[in-house]
Each structure stands twice: as C-alpha cells, then as structure tokens.
Design a protein around this motif. Structure first.
Motif, PDB file in Angstrom:
ATOM      1  N   VAL B 119     -28.933   2.321  26.883  1.00  0.00           N
ATOM      2  CA  VAL B 119     -28.927   3.448  27.828  1.00  0.00           C
ATOM      3  C   VAL B 119     -29.303   4.729  27.095  1.00  0.00           C
ATOM      4  O   VAL B 119     -30.149   5.517  27.557  1.00  0.00           O
ATOM      5  CB  VAL B 119     -27.536   3.587  28.491  1.00  0.00           C
ATOM      6  CG1 VAL B 119     -27.461   4.859  29.303  1.00  0.00           C
ATOM      7  CG2 VAL B 119     -27.255   2.389  29.360  1.00  0.00           C
ATOM      8  N   LEU B 123     -32.498   7.264  27.571  1.00  0.00           N
ATOM      9  CA  LEU B 123     -32.345   8.708  27.777  1.00  0.00           C
ATOM     10  C   LEU B 123     -33.116   9.467  26.718  1.00  0.00           C
ATOM     11  O   LEU B 123     -33.768  10.475  27.005  1.00  0.00           O
ATOM     12  CB  LEU B 123     -30.864   9.087  27.678  1.00  0.00           C
ATOM     13  CG  LEU B 123     -30.072   9.243  28.964  1.00  0.00           C
ATOM     14  CD1 LEU B 123     -28.671   9.698  28.635  1.00  0.00           C
ATOM     15  CD2 LEU B 123     -30.742  10.232  29.891  1.00  0.00           C
ATOM     16  N   ALA B 126     -36.704   9.566  27.546  1.00  0.00           N
ATOM     17  CA  ALA B 126     -36.983  10.486  28.650  1.00  0.00           C
ATOM     18  C   ALA B 126     -36.936  11.932  28.178  1.00  0.00           C
ATOM     19  O   ALA B 126     -37.633  12.787  28.711  1.00  0.00           O
ATOM     20  CB  ALA B 126     -35.977  10.264  29.772  1.00  0.00           C
ATOM     21  N   ALA B 134     -28.961  12.874  18.507  1.00  0.00           N
ATOM     22  CA  ALA B 134     -28.461  12.881  19.886  1.00  0.00           C
ATOM     23  C   ALA B 134     -28.290  11.462  20.408  1.00  0.00           C
ATOM     24  O   ALA B 134     -27.328  11.171  21.122  1.00  0.00           O
ATOM     25  CB  ALA B 134     -29.399  13.666  20.783  1.00  0.00           C
ATOM     26  N   LEU B 138     -24.870  10.002  21.840  1.00  0.00           N
ATOM     27  CA  LEU B 138     -24.739   9.422  23.181  1.00  0.00           C
ATOM     28  C   LEU B 138     -24.212   7.997  23.095  1.00  0.00           C
ATOM     29  O   LEU B 138     -23.342   7.594  23.874  1.00  0.00           O
ATOM     30  CB  LEU B 138     -26.099   9.420  23.878  1.00  0.00           C
ATOM     31  CG  LEU B 138     -26.575  10.739  24.478  1.00  0.00           C
ATOM     32  CD1 LEU B 138     -28.011  10.603  24.937  1.00  0.00           C
ATOM     33  CD2 LEU B 138     -25.708  11.147  25.643  1.00  0.00           C
ATOM     34  N   MET B 141     -20.582   8.075  22.415  1.00  0.00           N
ATOM     35  CA  MET B 141     -19.845   8.577  23.572  1.00  0.00           C
ATOM     36  C   MET B 141     -19.705   7.496  24.628  1.00  0.00           C
ATOM     37  O   MET B 141     -18.606   7.207  25.107  1.00  0.00           O
ATOM     38  CB  MET B 141     -20.581   9.800  24.127  1.00  0.00           C
ATOM     39  CG  MET B 141     -19.986  10.409  25.337  1.00  0.00           C
ATOM     40  SD  MET B 141     -20.324  12.172  25.449  1.00  0.00           S
ATOM     41  CE  MET B 141     -21.951  12.212  26.119  1.00  0.00           C
ATOM     42  N   PHE B 142     -20.838   6.865  24.992  1.00  0.00           N
ATOM     43  CA  PHE B 142     -20.774   5.817  26.018  1.00  0.00           C
ATOM     44  C   PHE B 142     -19.965   4.616  25.527  1.00  0.00           C
ATOM     45  O   PHE B 142     -19.211   4.016  26.286  1.00  0.00           O
ATOM     46  CB  PHE B 142     -22.188   5.369  26.411  1.00  0.00           C
ATOM     47  CG  PHE B 142     -22.986   6.425  27.124  1.00  0.00           C
ATOM     48  CD1 PHE B 142     -22.368   7.289  28.001  1.00  0.00           C
ATOM     49  CD2 PHE B 142     -24.340   6.562  26.914  1.00  0.00           C
ATOM     50  CE1 PHE B 142     -23.092   8.277  28.664  1.00  0.00           C
ATOM     51  CE2 PHE B 142     -25.073   7.539  27.574  1.00  0.00           C
ATOM     52  CZ  PHE B 142     -24.449   8.399  28.445  1.00  0.00           C
TER      53      PHE B 142
END
Lengths: 487, 226
Positions: B119, B123, B126, B134, B138, B141-142
């Motif tokens: 995921v 991101l 994108a 980053a 992420l 975090m997820f």
C-alpha cells in the motif's frame, strides 16, 4: 451584531459550573433541578445561536471555533435532546430508588456528556474535533455503565473498545489529510477544515481518497454505520433511558457532521462521486442490517437502537446522494429523528419500569394499562417508521426525491424497499404489545407514571407532528443556504 | 519538507529506529505473557521518543524535544506503569485463550507488514516519493496499526485489548513524527493527554468488569447478542 464568542462561552461555562456545583454539594435533589436548569439555559443558547446564525461561516475564539449553519443545526439538536432528556431523567431516575446516593454523579456525568457534545461541533480544527469526539465516548461510556449490572458494564466496555479502535483510524486519516496539505502549503500550517478544503484540489487523488476512507470508517464507527455498528445496540439498550436518547438523538449526528465535513474536502478535491458512493453504500448496508435485526428483536430498547442504525443509514444516504434537495431532507431528518427517537426511548423506559422487563414479549396490552402515554408511544412508533403525517415522512420523502436526481438513482429503490420492511417489522412488534395474549394477573403493571415521565414525550410528539404537516419556508431557505456555504 | 532534505546518516538513523519499533511489535505478537507485552510497549514508546528527538534535531523543530520528553515520560513510563499495576491487581499474568499460537500470529503479522509495504509503495508511486523515507514511515505506520488490530482480534483478555489499542496509537504517532513533524505541537500534546485519560477509563472499566461481570476476557462477555 450578536456576540457569538460570548454566547458560545456561556454555552460551555454554564454546564461546566453546574458540574462542579453538583459534585461539590453531593445533593441528589439539588443536582436534579440544577441539571434541568442547565439544560433549559443550554437549549435557549443553542436556539439563539441557530436563529442568529451568521450567513457566512464564522471563525472566532483565536481561530479555534467555527460556526457554520450545519454546525449550528447539529448544536441545536444537542440542546433540544439534552433538554428533553433532562426533564425525563428526573422522572426516570426517581423510579430507581437504589441509585439515589449516586444521583449527583449521574447528573454531573449527564451534564458533562452534554458539554462534550456542545464543544465538538464548534471545533475549527479537525484534530481537536477528533479529541472532543473521543471525550464524548469516555464520558458516555461511564453513563452506559452507570447501573453497574453485568450487562451494563459489558456494554460500556465494548462501546469504549470498539469506538476507540475505530476513532484511531480516523486520526490516521486526519494525519494523512494534513500530510497531503504539506505538499502545497509547506511543512507547517494551521490544521483547519477550511485549509484542508482549499488545498484538496492540489493533493494527489490517491492520498486524498485513502485519507477520506479512513475518516469515513473511523467516524462511521462512531455514527454506528454498518458493519462498524456492533457497539451501538449494546450501548443504547443498556444505558439509562435518558442516556440512550442523548446517545441516539444527539451524539450520532455530531459524528456524521464530521463525516460530512471530510466529504466536503473530498468534493473540493474532485473525487466527489467515489466519496458520495462510499457513504451511500454504508448507508444502504446500515438500513439492511437494521431491517434484519428489527424483524427478530425482543428487547424494546435494542429494537430502538437498531432503529437508530436505520436512521443513521437514512442520513448517510441523504448526504451521500448529494445535491441540495437530498441535503435539505437529511438536515430536516436530523431534527425529526432527534425528537422522535427521544420520544421512543422515553416510552420504552417507562414501559420497562412498568412491566419490570426489557422484553417486548412480556409487555402486553400497553394501551389498556397506559391509555395516554401508551398511545403517545404508539404514535411515536408510527412516526419513526416514516409514516405520514409525521415529520420523518416528509424528510425521508425529500431524501428519496433528491436521490432520483443523483448519480446513484438505484439506491432510491433499495432504500424504499428496506424502509417498507422496517415499517412492517416495527408495527408487528407494536401490534403484539397492544393486543397479543393476556398477561398473567400478577404481572400486570401497577406503576403510576408521573408528569416528569410523560411530559417530555408530549414535548417531542407535538413538534414531530407539526413538522410533518408544515415545513416552515424559512427552514427550507436555511437548508439551501447551509448547502451552499462551508459545512 | 523534512523528508526531502535528509542526509544519509539521518535517513539511516530514522530507518533504524522505525524498524526497531516494528520489531518490538513482533515481540508482543510472540509472547503471551502480559508483562512482556507491557515491557515491549514501553521500549517501543522510548524508541518513538528517540525518533521525535532526532527529528527535532535534524529538522530544527525545537518543540519536538518537548514532545519527545513527554512521550518518554507518559507513553514510555507512566502508561506502562498503569498497565502493570492493573495486571498485578487483576492477577492475570498471561493470555489463556489466544486464537493462534505465537508462531502463527507472527506469520500473520509478517503478511500484514508486506501488505502495508505494498500500500505504501503504491502511495509512494502516486506521490513521486519512491526510495524515500516516507515509504518506510508509511509502512511502519500501517503495519503497527494492523498488528494492533491483529492483537485485539486474536486475544481475548481486556488488557491485551488495551495494549493493542496503544500499539495502534504508537503507530500513528511514529508515522506522524516523520511525515508531518510540523503538525501543530498543541495537537500532539492534547493527544498524549487524551490517551492517558482513555487508559484510565479503561482501567476503571476493567475493574468494574472483574467485580460486576466476573470476567475480564471478551469470551466471557456474551450476555448481549442479537
């Protein structure tokens, strides 16, 4: 020019002082009336804020307070339900003599619950809005568990765990929204609804949509949208009846306000259709789940809790359709539902005390023993299923009308069929409570209801009837205006 | 933005600390002793405090030193102390009815980390941030979020649920420190205190559960269904 900062300060200070006085003096009778007076003052203030609401969203209080038409409307619903619940609480809590030594704590918690709900809709910072919602959860969990029976504590525990876990997702969503903004506005900027809306068109779409979905699921847990609704029937059915009314009629609206504000951010970012459809699908799913559980329900307040799930589904569908007609219908529905659901919970609380059971199969011949308050309860049940001539009929019809023009007209049919299912199931339960087999002679209710128990039911029924016969033109204009400005 | 101007040393330091926090969540998955969970949680909080402090240093955000100190104090010391006190009072030393063995739950946890990485990578593509810290932030975090949920699902003790929630919150905090270090410090302060209130509320409710419902395991809470 109305001084809104002063009105809002009064709105927060009055309950705050009342709580301190109640806890300091520890006198049950005094706490009762003090809470009632507080709720009257709060209702007056929310009404004043609504009537004088500025045309443009107003930011005040060092940029921490945001007053928008939709926010003022939600605030008014809180004030209204708090007033009705405070009148009813006097009658209801007097039927529980064993709680008398702790009554000042109950009223302090109730006023505290109202206070947290009066803070949340006015927050200009989504992060602080989130924290305010979190505090509503903590305070209301203790109200749900107030009676200290095993079921009540179980409900409170599940409520706190499920909602905290859900809200953690919403916090993640808020942080992703903020992160998206840092690509445009630089590493540090003020986290406000307006800022997030402004930068939304420049934020990469994937990030924006992911952030919205996280907040939708997070605050959706708090609204009780299926499939995150599991805490809702427990918490609504196990708390004291006035608390159930406040949970259902006031709290759920606030979380929905949060969802709608995030949806507005997404709208501005050009991902509108997917966001609206996501909300719509959750709404339809909520109606479906609520319908199935209402059909086979035995607990009176549990059935009403599933009815809350149904109405939150209707509101989510209304906001999900988009467009000014469905939006106006949803706002109207918010007020109607707040009034009507309070009435229903009060009636259920009365009958539970009278028959000494939560089970509807043991409440028989309600109209024979309680011809007047039973009739008011029955009329409320007709109203809550969306039958004419009550306000909910008008608002649900308006939402359906708005839906026909929306990009998702299929949902109109699904919603209409599910509403008919729920109507049938609801009326079937009431049929059995009114006619049904004779009760055993020794279980016939003997309780005499006081005016405190029945007056708030009338106070809720009459406006629902009036709003069904007459939709004030001023309100329609207000809803249209609310649709056009920042939510 | 901070994540664009990091030297190699700073990047390696952040990566090391973030991965350390992730590994500590696996320590929790691998043990059924409640005290081990609490110690791992405390260590994870201290790691996050170290991340805050080093971001404050490399990114020139002096207010992050305060956040780091408060994180270490509250999340790293006071919260674990409260939970340990609760464990001792309830006299529940370990999880008795886990759904899965530690090894299976670790494999599930690993699958969740891979999912989180995928995921985050999408991101990152994108946002044109591939090969950036980053993506790692992420991912952590997820992953912590999902592992927290996994702990809540697989375990039934009330205290395990509280700890699962705390792991979720730690994950959010870790990610937000790296991604949005400039987020208004007031908000982070309030969130720290909010967490404290929540844990106290949980503590009170758990004790009510034990006295009034007679159990602290969610498998014993079966009165309300349908």
């Amino acid at each position: 020019m109305v001084n809104f900062a002063a009105l809002i300060a009064a709105l927060w200070i009055i309950p705050g002082v009342a709580i301190i006085v109640m806890l300091a003096l520890r006198r049950p009778r005094l706490a009762e009336y003090l809470n009632l007076l507080t709720s009257i003052a709060v209702f007056g203030l929310t009404l004043a804020i609504l009537v004088a609401a500025p045309d443009k969203p107003l930011v005040t209080g060092a940029h921490y307070i945001l007053l928008t038409p939709l926010g003022a409307w939600v605030l008014f619903c809180v004030g209204l339900v708090y007033l009705l619940a405070s009148i009813y609480a006097i009658g209801y809590m007097r039927l529980l003599p064993e709680e008398k030594p702790r009554l000042h704590k109950y009223y302090a918690l109730q006023a505290g619950f109202a206070l947290t709900m009066l803070i949340a809709p006015l927050m200009n910072n989504p992060g602080i809005f989130w924290i305010a919602i979190d505090f509503t959860t903590i305070v209301s969990a203790f109200l749900v568990g107030f009676e200290k029976e095993a079921e009540c504590i179980e409900a409170a525990w599940k409520y706190l765990i499920v909602v905290s876990a859900g809200l953690a997702l919403a916090l993640l969503g808020i942080i992703l929204f903020y992160w998206g903004g840092t690509f445009v506005l630089g590493p540090t900027y003020a986290l406000t609804w307006a800022n997030l809306r402004e930068v939304a068109p420049k934020v990469p779409e994937t990030l924006l949509f992911l952030a919205f979905l996280l907040t939708l699921v997070g605050f959706g847990t708090k609204v009780g949208l299926a499939p995150m609704h599991t805490w809702l029937p427990d918490a609504h059915s196990e708390g004291p009846a006035p608390v159930s009314a406040m949970l259902s009629g006031a709290l759920l609206n606030i979380a929905l306000l949060g969802i709608y504000r995030f949806l507005a951010i997404l709208d501005n970012g050009g991902y509108s259709l997917m966001g609206h459809t996501a909300l719509l699908v959750l709404g339809i799913l909520s109606l479906f789940v609520a319908g199935l559980f209402i059909v086979r329900q035995d607990g009176a307040k549990r059935m009403l809790a599933y009815s809350s799930l149904e109405h939150m589904g209707v509101l989510a569908i209304g906001f999900g359709f988009g467009g000014s007609i469905a939006f106006a219908g949803a706002m109207y529905h918010m007020l109607n539902h707040s009034l009507n659901k309070s009435l229903m919970f009060f009636g259920a609380g009365n009958m539970m005390r009278a028959y000494g059971t939560k089970s509807m199969s043991k409440m028989r011949h309600v109209l024979r023993y309680y011809p007047v308050s039973g009739a008011v309860w029955l009329l409320g049940a007709i109203a809550i299923t969306g039958a004419p001539p009550f306000g909910l009929f008008l608002s649900e019809l308006t939402i359906l009308r708005g839906g026909i023009l929306s990009p998702n007209p299929w949902a109109v049919w699904v919603m209409a069929i599910l509403l008919i299912l729920i109507f049938t199931a609801f009326m079937n339960h009431f049929r059995r409570m009114i006619w049904g087999p004779e009760p055993e002679p020794d279980t016939a209710p003997t309780l005499r209801l006081s005016l405190w128990n029945t007056l708030p039911m009338w106070l809720a029924l009459i406006p629902v009837l009036v709003l069904g016969l007459w939709w004030p033109a001023g309100l329609w204009g207000f809803f249209q205006h609310a649709f056009l400005v920042q939510p | 933005m901070l994540i664009f101007h990091l030297g190699p040393l700073a990047t390696s330091l952040f990566s090391l600390l973030a991965i350390l926090a992730l590994v500590l969540s696996f320590v929790m998955l691998a043990s059924h002793w409640l005290k081990n969970h609490v110690y791992a949680f405390a260590a994870e909080s201290w790691t996050i405090a170290a991340i805050s402090a080093s971001i404050g240093y490399y990114g020139h955000y002096p207010e992050l030193y305060v956040i780091a100190a408060l994180t270490a104090l509250f999340r790293g010391t006071f919260l674990p102390y409260l939970v340990i006190r609760l464990v001792n009072r309830l006299d529940i030393q370990r999880e008795f009815t886990p759904l899965l063995k530690p090894s299976s739950s670790m494999i599930l946890g690993a699958a969740l980390v891979i999912f989180s990485y995928e995921v985050s990578r999408q991101l990152g593509i994108a946002l044109h941030l591939t090969d950036n810290i980053a993506v790692l932030a992420l991912t952590c975090m997820f992953s912590l979020k999902l592992i927290g949920f996994l702990m809540m699902i697989l375990r039934s003790e009330a205290i395990s649920h509280i700890l699962g929630l705390l792991v979720i919150e730690n994950g959010i905090f870790l990610g937000s420190q790296i991604l949005v270090p400039g987020m208004p410090a007031l908000l982070e302060l309030v969130i720290i205190f909010d967490l404290l209130t929540i844990v106290m509320a949980f503590g009170m409710l758990v004790r009510f559960l034990q006295t009034h419902a007679g159990t602290t395991s969610s498998r014993g809470l079966q009165k309300l269904v349908g």
